[in-house]
Design a protein around this motif. Structure first.
Motif, PDB file in Angstrom:
ATOM      1  N   THR A   1       3.522  23.849   2.159  1.00  0.00           N
ATOM      2  CA  THR A   1       3.478  23.064   0.915  1.00  0.00           C
ATOM      3  C   THR A   1       3.168  21.591   1.201  1.00  0.00           C
ATOM      4  N   MET A   2       3.776  21.091   2.262  1.00  0.00           N
ATOM      5  CA  MET A   2       3.546  19.681   2.617  1.00  0.00           C
ATOM      6  C   MET A   2       2.089  19.417   2.978  1.00  0.00           C
ATOM      7  N   GLU A   3       1.480  20.341   3.737  1.00  0.00           N
ATOM      8  CA  GLU A   3       0.086  20.184   4.127  1.00  0.00           C
ATOM      9  C   GLU A   3      -0.837  20.277   2.903  1.00  0.00           C
ATOM     10  N   GLU A   4      -0.519  21.166   1.966  1.00  0.00           N
ATOM     11  CA  GLU A   4      -1.337  21.306   0.774  1.00  0.00           C
ATOM     12  C   GLU A   4      -1.291  20.050  -0.082  1.00  0.00           C
ATOM     13  N   GLN A   5      -0.083  19.503  -0.239  1.00  0.00           N
ATOM     14  CA  GLN A   5       0.043  18.274  -1.026  1.00  0.00           C
ATOM     15  C   GLN A   5      -0.677  17.099  -0.339  1.00  0.00           C
ATOM     16  N   LYS A   6      -0.622  17.090   0.973  1.00  0.00           N
ATOM     17  CA  LYS A   6      -1.309  16.030   1.717  1.00  0.00           C
ATOM     18  C   LYS A   6      -2.811  16.115   1.499  1.00  0.00           C
ATOM     19  N   ARG A   7      -3.330  17.400   1.542  1.00  0.00           N
ATOM     20  CA  ARG A   7      -4.776  17.585   1.327  1.00  0.00           C
ATOM     21  C   ARG A   7      -5.183  17.136  -0.073  1.00  0.00           C
ATOM     22  N   GLN A   8      -4.397  17.519  -1.075  1.00  0.00           N
ATOM     23  CA  GLN A   8      -4.723  17.138  -2.446  1.00  0.00           C
ATOM     24  C   GLN A   8      -4.644  15.611  -2.643  1.00  0.00           C
ATOM     25  N   LEU A   9      -3.637  14.997  -2.032  1.00  0.00           N
ATOM     26  CA  LEU A   9      -3.493  13.535  -2.171  1.00  0.00           C
ATOM     27  C   LEU A   9      -4.675  12.809  -1.539  1.00  0.00           C
ATOM     28  N   ASN A  10      -5.105  13.286  -0.339  1.00  0.00           N
ATOM     29  CA  ASN A  10      -6.263  12.644   0.316  1.00  0.00           C
ATOM     30  C   ASN A  10      -7.522  12.810  -0.530  1.00  0.00           C
ATOM     31  N   TYR A  11      -7.670  14.002  -1.113  1.00  0.00           N
ATOM     32  CA  TYR A  11      -8.851  14.248  -1.943  1.00  0.00           C
ATOM     33  C   TYR A  11      -8.859  13.315  -3.152  1.00  0.00           C
ATOM     34  N   GLU A  12      -7.699  13.152  -3.780  1.00  0.00           N
ATOM     35  CA  GLU A  12      -7.619  12.284  -4.961  1.00  0.00           C
ATOM     36  C   GLU A  12      -7.896  10.824  -4.614  1.00  0.00           C
ATOM     37  N   LEU A  13      -7.352  10.388  -3.488  1.00  0.00           N
ATOM     38  CA  LEU A  13      -7.553   8.992  -3.103  1.00  0.00           C
ATOM     39  C   LEU A  13      -9.011   8.703  -2.745  1.00  0.00           C
ATOM     40  N   ASN A  14      -9.667   9.671  -2.086  1.00  0.00           N
ATOM     41  CA  ASN A  14     -11.065   9.466  -1.672  1.00  0.00           C
ATOM     42  C   ASN A  14     -12.023   9.538  -2.848  1.00  0.00           C
TER      43      ASN A  14
ATOM     44  N   SER B   1     -11.422   9.039  -5.990  1.00  0.00           N
ATOM     45  CA  SER B   1     -11.208   7.992  -7.001  1.00  0.00           C
ATOM     46  C   SER B   1     -11.531   6.593  -6.487  1.00  0.00           C
ATOM     47  N   GLY B   2     -11.774   6.447  -5.193  1.00  0.00           N
ATOM     48  CA  GLY B   2     -12.054   5.134  -4.619  1.00  0.00           C
ATOM     49  C   GLY B   2     -10.820   4.333  -4.277  1.00  0.00           C
ATOM     50  N   LYS B   3      -9.643   4.923  -4.497  1.00  0.00           N
ATOM     51  CA  LYS B   3      -8.415   4.177  -4.223  1.00  0.00           C
ATOM     52  C   LYS B   3      -8.188   4.009  -2.721  1.00  0.00           C
ATOM     53  N   TYR B   4      -8.633   4.991  -1.922  1.00  0.00           N
ATOM     54  CA  TYR B   4      -8.478   4.868  -0.468  1.00  0.00           C
ATOM     55  C   TYR B   4      -9.236   3.640   0.038  1.00  0.00           C
TER      56      TYR B   4
ATOM     57  N   LYS C   1      -7.675   0.259   1.787  1.00  0.00           N
ATOM     58  CA  LYS C   1      -8.172  -0.202   3.087  1.00  0.00           C
ATOM     59  C   LYS C   1      -8.626  -1.666   3.022  1.00  0.00           C
ATOM     60  N   GLU C   2      -9.241  -2.031   1.902  1.00  0.00           N
ATOM     61  CA  GLU C   2      -9.671  -3.423   1.742  1.00  0.00           C
ATOM     62  C   GLU C   2      -8.474  -4.375   1.673  1.00  0.00           C
ATOM     63  N   GLN C   3      -7.370  -3.872   1.074  1.00  0.00           N
ATOM     64  CA  GLN C   3      -6.173  -4.703   1.023  1.00  0.00           C
ATOM     65  C   GLN C   3      -5.641  -5.013   2.418  1.00  0.00           C
ATOM     66  N   LEU C   4      -5.736  -4.053   3.297  1.00  0.00           N
ATOM     67  CA  LEU C   4      -5.255  -4.250   4.664  1.00  0.00           C
ATOM     68  C   LEU C   4      -6.251  -4.989   5.545  1.00  0.00           C
ATOM     69  N   LYS C   5      -7.522  -4.905   5.176  1.00  0.00           N
ATOM     70  CA  LYS C   5      -8.588  -5.431   6.026  1.00  0.00           C
ATOM     71  C   LYS C   5      -8.421  -6.938   6.275  1.00  0.00           C
TER      72      LYS C   5
ATOM     73  N   VAL D   1       0.836  -1.208   0.000  1.00  0.00           N
ATOM     74  CA  VAL D   1       0.000   0.000   0.000  1.00  0.00           C
ATOM     75  C   VAL D   1       0.872   1.259   0.000  1.00  0.00           C
ATOM     76  N   ALA D   2       1.969   1.216   0.779  1.00  0.00           N
ATOM     77  CA  ALA D   2       2.874   2.371   0.826  1.00  0.00           C
ATOM     78  C   ALA D   2       3.477   2.659  -0.541  1.00  0.00           C
ATOM     79  N   VAL D   3       3.892   1.614  -1.235  1.00  0.00           N
ATOM     80  CA  VAL D   3       4.460   1.794  -2.576  1.00  0.00           C
ATOM     81  C   VAL D   3       3.405   2.347  -3.527  1.00  0.00           C
ATOM     82  N   ALA D   4       2.154   1.878  -3.408  1.00  0.00           N
ATOM     83  CA  ALA D   4       1.080   2.366  -4.280  1.00  0.00           C
ATOM     84  C   ALA D   4       0.767   3.839  -4.003  1.00  0.00           C
ATOM     85  N   ILE D   5       0.766   4.238  -2.745  1.00  0.00           N
ATOM     86  CA  ILE D   5       0.491   5.647  -2.399  1.00  0.00           C
ATOM     87  C   ILE D   5       1.624   6.537  -2.900  1.00  0.00           C
TER      88      ILE D   5
END
Length: 926
Positions: free
Chosen positions: A496-509, A511-514, A518-522, A470-474
């Motif tokens: 800048t780090m916080e902005e990139q984090k916000r954008q990454l979370n938005y993209e993952l949520n 797109s359904g990738k988040y 989570k299912e991979q870890l479940k 999952v880490a490699v995929a993120i």
């Protein structure tokens, strides 16, 4: 000579006499034993309640050499006759009329009792001139039998055995049989008895019955005594003929095709005895019986019809009877070998009757005489004579003529139904409790299976892999959004780090990738809960749930950091797991593959052992032995030489190098290896024996025969072997010592030469070990007829050797005779001592049970195999049996064990797939 021991018989009283006859007033009791009247009680008044007090005692003397010997006490009961006493005129004597009879069995006196008290039932005398008797009579005599000392010590009784023979009936008898009162139908056989005597067991007074209804089952067995006034008194208490399916019988007519003939014959003309005769065998007699069964296999049982004979003047036998021929003299051959099976105590079945011919009887049984014709003096015939006085010696010297009627037995298809039973088996059987305990140890209670450290370790490693994935995929998603250049520019400011984090979370949520991550870890988290924390049930309170979630969260975060640190540091996150199978198991797998002729797979396992530990001398030797057997002598030599390189002073390796050189015909090199071995270990019998085998350059150089050929010295081994084995096992010779070593490493050529020398050196004939070794060479050559011949001789010499029966089972298995193979294998596992190759006995017996759809038995046998030497095939057998029994959880566990030992077996994967289909097809509970 031992002093006679009095046996006292006391008739205490009688009960319920009024049920015999309501007007009964006075009675007395007569006591008889072995044809002699011991005495009469005094006339006693019968009380109104039907009781009578006698208090009458009489006795006879027991003596091993007297008329009332041990053999008589075993098979003859005391006869008690109740007599009614009536008096019409005081001037005339009382009238005495037989009213009823009872019998008392004396066998308990030989089983350790000095006194026995019984209530013997009284059976009414039919056709009595007195009043009509009640069929529901419950009258009985209270009798006490006692001795002042034991007739047989506890040691003598426990070391001996009680033999019971029951002759039921002869069916499909010749039409010439007639119901003539002057004719007596008899059966006789002879067995070893106490004090090394031969005891004839005689069955007289067979009753000829016309066709009609069958004999009922169950029906009582009768005492072997002459006709008595109350026929029902002949019934032996608690002893019955119960019959059973023909297929479960021993004997000659137990096949499905015999059923119709048996059914018709049993409702046609027949001669019925339903008589049981017993004899006690002391320890010596038991040993003789066991030896004779092993030597002769078949036992002759004679059948004939005798004239009762007339009497001359003075009640003496008519001398003309001496020349009377034996009518319908036949013989049945009873195969007694089944009594040498462990735990077997009984033989019962139908045995064909043939005309008595001396040559045929001797060929099948090694018996040179006829009991009826040549040893009549041993028979106690009473009034039913054979025409000669029992004390006359003329019977053994003057042959009698036999008529030709005996041929009618074969024409009529006559067969005799009889039973031979022992009190204890001749060969002990492994205790059922012991087997059950071993199986119970293999299957402990399910809660004990849960804490598996290997399982917990595996799921944690799987969680690490999932976190890394999952880490490699993120990180890949981050690179796609922002690129890699920003990371290379140095330290990034916080905004800048916080902005990139916000954008990454938005993209993952969005797109359904988040959710996918989570299912991979479940699934891995669920396995940690089950395997690591052993939690499979619901929590009782919310507080317990919250506490567990907190503990789990901390654990998961810690291991997430461990996995990420390994990823960022570049460490190997997935080290190679340790091997699941040991070197010993790999050797077992290789030999299993050899057994099914999968030589490629066997070679693979041998090579895996070497790859596991290249400094293992035994691994190199085992692989070399494999190569030597399958005609790759050069490769075998390389393996043996590698073993010598690892240890130049290893004697076995040097000897095997010499053997390989002989195979390659480099005899000078072979001599060097043998001499080196002898110098390193001068006392070595094997080394010096093999060096006798290969002298250098001398005329005694071994003949250049191919591996499959048999040297000339060995050829007559089976054909010219003496018939009778030595009573004591011969000592192990130097040649047989060498044979053991050579067989271990598949040196067939040297085995043949050693056996040839063994044959020439023996004084008492070849041993069982000789025939087993010779049979082994034929087994490798797949010469099944000669292998079978060797095993036949081995069985004759040592019928109680489990290794012999294991090899015979393997032979039958290769011949596709699975019924006989199953019988042999079942005999092997019943012995108290295991055979050398129990693994293959279990495997093949289990597979036979699977083919017969006896899945519970198959499961039991395969579990024993797992306990003995677990392999992929043994656990696969357990899994298949459990699957067929619909025990899916146990089947999955067994197949998982099989897969862990060998994950390349397609059948294991197939059954695992079937189990998955079964489980997925089950409805989900609401």
């Amino acid at each position: 000579m031992a002093q006679p021991i009095p046996v006292q018989i006391t008739v205490v009283s009688a009960q319920d006499l009024k049920t015999l006859k309501s007007s009964l007033a006075y009675t007395l009791v007569r006591v008889e034993y072995n044809g002699a009247v011991l005495g009469d009680s005094s006339k006693t008044h019968v009380l109104p309640d039907g009781t009578a007090e006698y208090d009458f005692s009489s006795s006879f003397e027991y003596s091993p050499e007297g008329p009332n010997s041990l053999d008589i006490l075993v098979q003859k009961p005391v006869l008690l006759t109740l007599l009614e006493v009536t008096s019409k005129d005081k001037k005339k004597p009382d009238k005495i009329t037989p009213l009823a009879q009872a019998v008392v069995d004396l066998l308990p006196l030989l089983q350790g009792a000095r006194s026995l008290k019984v209530l013997a039932p009284l059976y009414a005398v039919p056709a009595s001139p007195s009043a009509k008797l009640c069929p529901e009579a419950t009258a009985g005599l209270e009798v006490i039998v006692s001795t002042r000392e034991l007739l047989l010590s506890a040691t003598d009784f426990s070391s001996g055995n009680l033999l019971s023979v029951t002759v039921e009936a002869a069916y499909s008898v010749p039409d010439a049989f007639t119901a003539d009162s002057q004719q007596n139908y008899m059966v006789c056989l002879q067995v070893p008895a106490a004090a090394e005597k031969e005891l004839p067991l005689l069955f007289k007074n067979g009753l000829l019955k016309a066709g009609g209804e069958k004999e009922p089952f169950p029906r009582p067995k009768n005492w072997p005594v002459g006709p008595i006034l109350a026929p029902n008194a002949l019934n032996i208490p608690d002893s019955f003929i119960v019959g059973g399916p023909y297929e479960d019988e021993d004997g000659d007519l137990n096949k499905s095709e015999d059923k119709e003939f048996r059914t018709q014959a049993e409702s046609s003309r027949r001669v019925v005895w339903d008589m049981e005769t017993r004899c006690f065998l002391d320890a010596d007699a038991v040993a003789v019986l066991q030896m004779r069964i092993a030597e002769r296999r078949h036992w002759p049982v004679e059948l004939c019809r005798m004239s009762t004979g007339g009497k001359g003047k003075g009640n003496k036998p008519d001398k003309k009877d001496e020349d009377k021929p034996i009518a319908f003299h036949g013989v049945a051959y009873v195969n007694m070998m089944h009594l040498l099976c462990p735990g077997v105590t009984q033989i019962r079945g139908a045995f064909r009757v043939f005309n008595y011919e001396d040559s045929e009887v001797f060929e099948k049984t090694r018996v040179q005489y006829s009991i009826f014709r040549d040893r009549r003096s041993q028979l106690s015939l009473g009034k039913e004579r054979l025409g000669t006085s029992p004390s006359s010696k003329a019977a053994t010297n003057k042959p009698l003529k036999e008529d030709s009627n005996a041929m009618l037995y074969s024409e009529a298809g006559t067969f005799l139904v009889m039973e031979i039973k022992l009190d204890r088996p001749l060969v002990p059987k492994r205790l059922r409790e012991e087997l059950a305990q071993r199986v119970q140890e293999l299957i402990p209670p399910r809660p004990a299976l849960a804490p598996r450290t290997e399982g917990a370790k595996k799921v944690v490693e799987d969680y690490h892999k999932r976190v890394t994935s999952v880490a490699v995929a993120i990180l890949r998603e981050y690179h796609e959004l922002f690129g890699k250049q920003l990371l290379e520019q140095g330290v990034m400011d916080h905004e800048t780090m916080e902005e990139q984090k916000r954008q990454l979370n938005y993209e993952l949520n969005t797109s359904g990738k988040y959710f996918a991550f989570k299912e991979q870890l479940k699934y891995s988290v669920v396995k940690i809960v089950r395997e690591k924390y052993l939690k499979t049930t619901a929590f009782e309170t919310k507080e317990q749930l919250q506490a567990f979630l907190s503990e789990l969260y901390v654990y998961l975060v810690d291991h997430m950091h461990m996995a990420l640190n390994k990823l960022l540091s570049g460490e190997d996150v997935s080290p190679a797991p340790p091997p699941n199978s040991t070197s010993k198991q790999l050797l077992l797998f290789a030999r299993e593959a050899e057994a099914i002729k999968d030589l490629k797979l066997a070679s693979l396992f041998y090579n895996q052992r070497i790859a596991r530990d290249q400094r293992s001398i035994q691994a190199w030797l085992d692989y070399g032995a494999f190569c030597l057997l399958y005609e790759d002598a050069t490769k075998a030599q390389e393996c043996f030489q590698q073993a010598v390189c690892l240890d130049p002073q290893h004697v076995q390796s040097l000897l095997l190098c010499g053997i390989a050189c002989v195979k390659l015909r480099t005899y000078e090199e072979a001599e060097i290896f043998f001499e080196d071995a002898c110098s390193l270990e001068p006392p070595s019998i094997i080394a010096w024996t093999l060096t006798e085998e290969i002298p250098d350059g001398s005329p005694d150089k071994p003949p250049e025969v191919e591996e499959g050929e048999t040297p000339k010295e060995e050829a007559p081994a089976v054909q010219e072997a003496p018939q009778a084995p030595e009573p004591e096992p011969p000592p192990c010779t130097i040649f047989m010592k060498s044979v053991e070593f050579l067989m271990q490493f598949n040196s067939v050529r040297f085995v043949h030469k050693a056996l040839a020398h063994e044959l020439l050196s023996l004084q008492g004939g070849p041993t069982c070990a000789y025939y087993l070794a010779l049979g082994w060479t034929y087994q490798l050559r797949e010469d099944l007829p000669r292998w079978e011949e060797c095993l036949r001789e081995a069985v004759r010499i040592e019928p109680l050797n489990p290794n012999v029966w294991a090899q015979k089972g393997h032979l039958c298995y290769q011949q596709k005779d699975f019924d006989k193979a199953k019988d042999c294998y079942e005999r092997v596992i019943s012995f108290e001592e295991d055979a050398a190759d129990m693994h293959f006995v279990y495997l093949r017996l289990g597979s036979i049970y699977l083919d017969e759809k006896k899945y519970a038995r198959a499961k039991h046998i395969f579990l024993l195999a797992c306990d003995n030497s677990a392999s992929c095939l043994t656990w696969l057998g357990v899994g298949i049996a459990c699957y067929r029994l619909e025990e899916m959880l146990e089947a999955e566990d067994a197949l998982s064990e099989a897969n862990a030992l060998n994950n390349t077996n397609p059948e294991v994967w197939g059954y695992l797939a079937l189990i998955c289909l079964q489980v997925s097809a089950q409805p989900v509970p609401a």
